[in-house]
Design a protein around this motif. Structure first.
Motif, PDB file in Angstrom:
ATOM      1  N   ALA A 169       8.609 137.407  61.476  1.00  0.00           N
ATOM      2  CA  ALA A 169       8.776 136.941  60.367  1.00  0.00           C
ATOM      3  C   ALA A 169       8.428 135.439  60.349  1.00  0.00           C
ATOM      4  CB  ALA A 169      10.425 136.709  60.248  1.00  0.00           C
ATOM      5  N   HIS A 170       8.213 134.525  61.165  1.00  0.00           N
ATOM      6  CA  HIS A 170       7.830 133.148  61.114  1.00  0.00           C
ATOM      7  C   HIS A 170       6.137 133.291  60.533  1.00  0.00           C
ATOM      8  CE1 HIS A 170       6.195 129.432  62.693  1.00  0.00           C
ATOM      9  NE2 HIS A 170       7.037 128.774  61.785  1.00  0.00           N
ATOM     10  N   ALA A 171       5.299 134.306  61.287  1.00  0.00           N
ATOM     11  CA  ALA A 171       4.012 134.431  61.312  1.00  0.00           C
ATOM     12  C   ALA A 171       3.846 135.023  59.507  1.00  0.00           C
ATOM     13  CB  ALA A 171       3.392 135.777  62.169  1.00  0.00           C
ATOM     14  N   ALA A 172       4.703 135.878  59.089  1.00  0.00           N
ATOM     15  CA  ALA A 172       4.383 136.253  57.709  1.00  0.00           C
ATOM     16  C   ALA A 172       4.853 135.035  56.743  1.00  0.00           C
ATOM     17  CB  ALA A 172       5.425 137.555  57.476  1.00  0.00           C
ATOM     18  N   ILE A 173       5.720 134.313  56.787  1.00  0.00           N
ATOM     19  CA  ILE A 173       6.141 133.320  56.178  1.00  0.00           C
ATOM     20  C   ILE A 173       5.003 132.241  56.035  1.00  0.00           C
ATOM     21  CG2 ILE A 173       7.776 131.242  55.678  1.00  0.00           C
ATOM     22  CD1 ILE A 173      10.087 133.135  56.630  1.00  0.00           C
ATOM     23  N   MET A 174       4.472 131.862  57.114  1.00  0.00           N
ATOM     24  CA  MET A 174       3.470 130.645  57.257  1.00  0.00           C
ATOM     25  C   MET A 174       2.082 131.259  56.481  1.00  0.00           C
ATOM     26  SD  MET A 174       4.350 128.110  59.075  1.00  0.00           S
ATOM     27  CE  MET A 174       3.306 127.233  60.484  1.00  0.00           C
ATOM     28  N   ALA A 175       1.727 132.647  56.658  1.00  0.00           N
ATOM     29  CA  ALA A 175       0.584 133.106  56.234  1.00  0.00           C
ATOM     30  C   ALA A 175       1.012 133.006  54.554  1.00  0.00           C
ATOM     31  CB  ALA A 175       0.346 134.563  56.444  1.00  0.00           C
ATOM     32  N   GLY A 176       2.221 133.444  53.939  1.00  0.00           N
ATOM     33  CA  GLY A 176       2.466 133.417  52.754  1.00  0.00           C
ATOM     34  C   GLY A 176       2.342 132.126  52.063  1.00  0.00           C
ATOM     35  N   LEU A 177       2.782 130.959  52.717  1.00  0.00           N
ATOM     36  CA  LEU A 177       2.615 129.713  52.431  1.00  0.00           C
ATOM     37  C   LEU A 177       1.190 129.076  52.353  1.00  0.00           C
ATOM     38  CD1 LEU A 177       5.707 128.055  54.273  1.00  0.00           C
ATOM     39  CD2 LEU A 177       5.593 128.305  51.831  1.00  0.00           C
TER      40      LEU A 177
END
Length: 387
Positions: A169-177
């Motif tokens: 989930a952290h990876a997805a959020i960082m990529a989205g940002l």
């Protein structure tokens, strides 16, 4: 560098969200630390490195990171730091062998350092003079807010899908940002890049920053603050009434954020950030004496967190107040990153040692001494700036 005519609050909130991602690089391990042994049952005592290795590069290179960020570019640093963070979290979600996992944590430290140096520098750039204090105070809340969100949202995710799901989930959020900020920062005017310093000059550059009473001031106080905050949350709980312990520990970071965003922002309209930080340290020392006299007092614990909120917001607001150019601000932020990582590293062992050697009274005396030290160091640096 000139300040913008109006504050771009939407962009500031997105950059602040990147700060939440940076804080989560620590928090995603901290909140599940008791379950990391499930992933790596043979790691033994080395499991502690899963938390501390993120700060390694910050301790070694934090003070000069601002110079490299100024040379690489603020927008580019912020976006690439998010991509690196996303990649490391994605790899961690694959359940790597333990040595490889530790390697990703070291590289993640590079991402963290880029975010905490470029983020506040860009926020100061896109905020007006009138709103800069509020904007920098908002940035200062990123650690407390991230840990709260991880407790509220991350732990239920882990309970349902396992520890690896939090990393994913952290990876997805960082990529989205990273994608969002690539677009959002495209037309934002940023300071010109500065020449990247040669490695041979790094010792001299350290000395150049640390002898500047303007650039080193935020970091000098921040070292005393960070040596106390996480350590207090670690060593105080056993002394709090068990029936109230959970409430107090949840209320402390939220109180710190609330005071920082309300009373702290209000006082910054009338006081220099240095004075606000000194007031915060003085109140912390007095409340420390209260805790010494009434061990584990819930009210004293919450009041201490509130007083520390004044130090928190004022310290970040000090960066643009004392440093005019973006390069100087980036260097000041880099020094803060180094001081913060060092404080987080030494604070808890220091408190535990004091507790084991001199008991509760010795531990609280150490806390009070650190708060007094923060007050005094700002007074001494202010005298240097006047003469």
């Amino acid at each position: 560098m000139t300040s913008s005519d109006s504050t771009r609050w939407g962009l500031i909130l997105v950059i602040w969200a990147a700060g939440l991602g940076a804080a989560a690089q620590y928090g995603k391990i901290s909140v599940v630390f008791d379950r990391m042994a499930e992933l790596y049952p043979l790691a033994g005592g080395s499991i502690g490195f899963t938390v501390s290795l993120v700060g390694l590069l910050g301790i070694l290179f934090g003070v000069v990171a601002g110079m490299f960020v100024a040379g690489f570019g603020y927008r580019r640093t912020l976006v690439w730091a998010l991509w690196i963070g996303a990649l490391m979290s994605a790899l961690q979600a694959l359940h790597l062998p333990f040595p490889a996992f530790l390697a990703t944590r070291v590289i993640e430290g590079l991402s963290h350092l880029g975010l905490v140096v470029a983020g506040p520098t860009l926020i100061a750039q896109v905020a007006s003079d009138k709103s800069r204090g509020l904007a920098m105070t908002l940035w200062s809340t990123f650690f407390g807010v991230a840990f709260t969100l991880l407790a509220w949202l991350g732990l239920p995710l882990v309970d349902q899908f396992g520890v690896l799901s939090l990393f994913g989930a952290h990876a997805a959020i960082m990529a989205g940002l990273a994608i969002l900020l690539t677009v959002a920062l495209r037309n934002v005017p940023v300071p010109e890049r500065q020449p990247v310093p040669q490695l041979a000059r790094l010792p001299a550059l350290h000395w150049q920053i640390y002898r500047s009473s303007h650039r080193v001031a935020p970091a000098a106080g921040w070292l005393f603050y960070t040596a106390c905050f996480v350590a207090i949350l670690t060593v105080i709980p056993p002394f709090i009434d068990e029936n109230l312990r959970g409430f107090v520990l949840g209320a402390m970071p939220l109180t710190s954020i609330a005071v920082s965003m309300t009373l702290g922002v209000f006082l910054l309209r009338y006081l220099a950030a240095v004075r606000l930080v000194q007031i915060g340290f003085a109140l912390c020392a007095l409340i420390g004496v209260w805790l010494l006299l009434v061990p584990g007092s819930p009210m004293a614990c919450i009041a201490l967190a509130g007083a520390m909120g004044l130090v928190q917001g004022g310290s970040f607001s000090m960066v643009p107040q004392l440093n005019e150019t973006a390069a100087d601000r980036a260097q000041a932020s880099g020094a803060m990153a180094q001081a913060g990582n060092l404080g987080n590293t030494i604070g808890t062992p220091l408190m535990v040692t004091a507790l084991s050697l001199a008991g509760y009274a010795g531990m609280l005396a150490t806390v009070v001494a650190l708060f007094v030290g923060g007050f005094v160091v700002h007074g001494l640096l202010a005298m240097r700036r006047r003469y």
